[in-house]
Scaffold this active site. Structure first.
Site, PDB file in Angstrom:
ATOM      1  N   CYS A   1      -0.824  -5.320   6.820  1.00  0.00           N
ATOM      2  CA  CYS A   1      -0.506  -4.100   7.567  1.00  0.00           C
ATOM      3  C   CYS A   1       0.271  -4.430   8.837  1.00  0.00           C
ATOM      4  O   CYS A   1       1.080  -3.631   9.290  1.00  0.00           O
ATOM      5  CB  CYS A   1      -1.771  -3.362   7.971  1.00  0.00           C
ATOM      6  SG  CYS A   1      -2.956  -3.203   6.643  1.00  0.00           S
TER       7      CYS A   1
ATOM      8  N   CYS B   1       0.812  -1.227   0.000  1.00  0.00           N
ATOM      9  CA  CYS B   1       0.000   0.000   0.000  1.00  0.00           C
ATOM     10  C   CYS B   1       0.843   1.274   0.000  1.00  0.00           C
ATOM     11  O   CYS B   1       0.315   2.361  -0.172  1.00  0.00           O
ATOM     12  CB  CYS B   1      -0.901   0.018   1.229  1.00  0.00           C
ATOM     13  SG  CYS B   1       0.078   0.008   2.725  1.00  0.00           S
TER      14      CYS B   1
END
Ligand code: FES
Length: 123
Positions: free
Chosen positions: A103, A34
């Site tokens: 993440c 990301c």
């Protein structure tokens, strides 16, 4: 609700945010999925992590995992902290939605990098 209560708590009330000016080690990682970034700063005394702070430019899960890894790391020896895995951080938070697991990789990686940075400087 996508995130459990513990994750929400660390996201809305993150522990140990900030930096350490005279840090003994700094670890910076970027998430290739990301593009989010995380930096971890550590203070070390007698091979024990006496302080850890973080700055994270990322999503809620990245902030919650950064916050959690600082709590897990403070007070541990460098050797113990190097054994904290990506999964340990997510588990300690009571799990993350599968789509957000990438993440949680940042936090353990950034901590390990900061420790490696410290060890390099010490040599
Ligand atoms: Fe980038 Fe979570 S979406 S770290």
């Amino acid at each position: 609700m996508m995130y459990n209560e513990k994750v929400m708590d660390h996201f809305t009330n993150p522990r140990n945010v900030g930096d350490i000016e005279d840090a003994d080690g700094v670890g910076e990682v970027g998430n290739p999925t990301c593009g989010d970034m995380m930096t971890i700063y550590i203070k070390v005394k007698d091979d024990i992590l006496t302080n850890i702070k973080f700055k994270t430019f990322g999503c809620g899960a990245a902030i919650a995992t950064s916050s959690m890894v600082t709590e897990m790391g403070i007070g541990k020896t460098l050797e113990e902290a190097l054994k904290i895995t990506r999964d340990d951080v997510a588990d300690e938070l009571g799990g993350l939605p599968p789509i957000k697991l990438h993440c949680s990789n940042l936090a353990a990686d950034a901590l390990h990098k900061a420790i490696e940075d410290h060890m390099r400087k010490k040599q």
